[in-house]
Design an enzyme around this catalytic site. Sequence first.
Site, PDB file in Angstrom:
ATOM      1  N   LYS A  56     -33.770  -4.562 -24.010  1.00 50.31           N
ATOM      2  CA  LYS A  56     -33.122  -5.840 -23.683  1.00 50.31           C
ATOM      3  C   LYS A  56     -32.003  -6.152 -24.668  1.00 50.31           C
ATOM      4  O   LYS A  56     -31.338  -7.179 -24.558  1.00 50.31           O
ATOM      5  CB  LYS A  56     -34.146  -6.971 -23.684  1.00 50.31           C
ATOM      6  CG  LYS A  56     -35.175  -6.863 -22.555  1.00 50.31           C
ATOM      7  CD  LYS A  56     -36.022  -8.113 -22.480  1.00 50.31           C
ATOM      8  CE  LYS A  56     -37.339  -7.915 -21.772  1.00 50.31           C
ATOM      9  NZ  LYS A  56     -37.221  -7.723 -20.326  1.00 50.31           N
ATOM     10  N   CYS A 111     -42.693 -11.936 -13.695  1.00 51.22           N
ATOM     11  CA  CYS A 111     -43.904 -11.662 -14.489  1.00 51.22           C
ATOM     12  C   CYS A 111     -44.444 -12.928 -15.126  1.00 51.22           C
ATOM     13  O   CYS A 111     -44.966 -12.909 -16.247  1.00 51.22           O
ATOM     14  CB  CYS A 111     -43.656 -10.592 -15.550  1.00 51.22           C
ATOM     15  SG  CYS A 111     -43.206  -9.006 -14.849  1.00 51.22           S
ATOM     16  N   GLN A 119     -37.228 -11.980 -25.556  1.00 53.78           N
ATOM     17  CA  GLN A 119     -36.031 -12.671 -25.054  1.00 53.78           C
ATOM     18  C   GLN A 119     -35.203 -13.300 -26.174  1.00 53.78           C
ATOM     19  O   GLN A 119     -34.169 -13.906 -25.913  1.00 53.78           O
ATOM     20  CB  GLN A 119     -36.426 -13.757 -24.040  1.00 53.78           C
ATOM     21  CG  GLN A 119     -37.073 -13.238 -22.784  1.00 53.78           C
ATOM     22  CD  GLN A 119     -36.125 -12.401 -21.920  1.00 53.78           C
ATOM     23  OE1 GLN A 119     -34.910 -12.460 -22.050  1.00 53.78           O
ATOM     24  NE2 GLN A 119     -36.692 -11.602 -21.029  1.00 53.78           N
ATOM     25  N   ASP A 175     -43.673 -13.545 -29.391  1.00 49.92           N
ATOM     26  CA  ASP A 175     -43.112 -12.615 -28.403  1.00 49.92           C
ATOM     27  C   ASP A 175     -41.591 -12.758 -28.485  1.00 49.92           C
ATOM     28  O   ASP A 175     -41.024 -13.759 -28.051  1.00 49.92           O
ATOM     29  CB  ASP A 175     -43.640 -12.984 -27.011  1.00 49.92           C
ATOM     30  CG  ASP A 175     -42.944 -12.217 -25.880  1.00 49.92           C
ATOM     31  OD1 ASP A 175     -41.972 -11.471 -26.160  1.00 49.92           O
ATOM     32  OD2 ASP A 175     -43.362 -12.385 -24.724  1.00 49.92           O
ATOM     33  N   HIS A 206     -44.843 -14.771 -20.472  1.00 47.91           N
ATOM     34  CA  HIS A 206     -44.723 -13.572 -19.636  1.00 47.91           C
ATOM     35  C   HIS A 206     -46.120 -12.944 -19.551  1.00 47.91           C
ATOM     36  O   HIS A 206     -46.917 -13.066 -20.486  1.00 47.91           O
ATOM     37  CB  HIS A 206     -43.746 -12.632 -20.349  1.00 47.91           C
ATOM     38  CG  HIS A 206     -43.339 -11.426 -19.576  1.00 47.91           C
ATOM     39  ND1 HIS A 206     -44.138 -10.308 -19.445  1.00 47.91           N
ATOM     40  CD2 HIS A 206     -42.189 -11.131 -18.912  1.00 47.91           C
ATOM     41  CE1 HIS A 206     -43.499  -9.396 -18.734  1.00 47.91           C
ATOM     42  NE2 HIS A 206     -42.319  -9.856 -18.396  1.00 47.91           N
TER      43      HIS A 206
END
Lengths: 142, 408
Positions: free
Chosen positions: B224, B362, B201, B198, B121
């Site tokens: 999220k 993104c 997600q 990261d 991303h």
Amino acid sequence: MQLDDLYRRVIMDHYKNPRNRGTLDNESVTINLNNPTCGDRIALQLQIEDGKVIDAKFSGEGCSISLSSASMMTQVVKGKTYEQALELAERFSALMKGEEVEFEELEDIEALSGVNKFPARIKCATLSWNALRKGIEQQQQS
Amino acid sequence: MNVNAIREQFPILHQEINGHPLVYLDSAATSQKPRSVIDAVKRYYEWDNANVHRGVHTLGSRATEGYEAARAKVAAFLNASSEEEIVFTRGTTAAINLVASSYARSVCGEGDEIVITPMEHHSNLIPWQQAAKATGATLKYIPLQSDGTISLADVEATVTSRTKVVSMTYASNVLGVINPVKEVAAIAHRNGAVMVVDGAQSTPHLKVDVQDLDCDFYAFSAHKMCGPTGIGALYGKKSILSRMEPIEYGGEMIDFVELYESTWKDVPTRFEGGTPIIAGAIGLAAAIDFLQEIGLDHIHHHEQKLAAYAYEQLSAIDGITIYGPKEGRVGLVTFNLDDVHPHDVATALDSEGIAVRAGHHCCQPLMRWLNVSSTARASFYLYNTEEEIDRLAASLQRTKEFFGHAIG
């Protein structure tokens, strides 16, 4: 909401058979613009003589709304002075705000009035017109 | 897992969009919020609101307790070894920027390397681009396999003794790929580099254990995972965090201030200049309670089922392309319909009450790797059902026919 309200036949016709898609051999200015929300790009080329847009072509990728809008814009802008072209762009902005405006020069454009009800898609419709404004501003400054 | 009972707890899901019951398939962009999270934020503002770490008064104590309890909850949720390893941030983006601006810029120099992948991303790509530019380090990419996964052999080949930082998403927001971050962390460490994960997600969908992964930093966002927007956290090993300089200065983060010199508080407060996102932290804690009560394992299992079902239903549509591997994915399916732009797909689906994302997500470099300018994406969460995927598939079929007629 009906899809037909947005995707009128004349829009799909410009999408399927875009007018003025391609590149010019003797362009005066090329403007590259992105639609940052989706990554679509347009390259608009204008041929300008004596303060008039003589020819216009566009290339790039886009959705049906952005490509049909570019097709119509390049059609209507030919032969227009800077002032006339900018006035058309103003009128197109008004159309996107939901105001009642007419395009006697090319009634096809009025078919895009439905975009007003799809706020996320207004940027698609205005991309080519923003490129036109930018191109004329660059010419006026040089 | 009783999905109907779960759906009852999400007020927003019970509405019509354009005359159709809402089908929300954009949770990878942001999830919806259960009543318990909305109520926790409301209760905080109605009863406990005050600034933290300052007031002697009762409300000040309550707000501080709530905020610090949220930190402890996040630490336990990620299995950090102490709450001092949790820095509250605005979200994943701010967390990664903190590592890139503070840690990476202090350890990288000319000839050093920062290693990432093309599936990142923008928030796990641009901070490293900028850190590389500022320090003279080289930004290197682990190449993608044809199905969008990475191979450990390529990781071994890319990471060298000059590598200072390896940063990678745990799960791709486009391809759905789950990366072997634990194995990558081991390779990074063998080469003397730190591992940044990261977790935007993965945190909402998988059980995360930062000690087991042995990553040095882990970033995620609350919004999220059923929490509020504007809050997230950075996990960092204490031994590393305590060597890092702050990147924002002001109230809250200082120890002693003189006219020309100042000193900082210990970690993690050193990195939390200004009044923090108190209500957000309290909402995040409520979201963690909510997810843990259901169980991350159950949520992951439910999403795997939905993803497999969606893959199967959507594959049956003529002229569809689905991106990413068939197996081993988180709950999302990224796709394009032949001859219909994803913007048009998304508008057509929205006209039937179905919310999907269309665009570059993104991930512009990944879009170029896929050789597309944009895609559509349906992403699932604990409140989605197979019936909703049936509606998606049927609506896509109609979309295809509509545009087929319109432009055929």
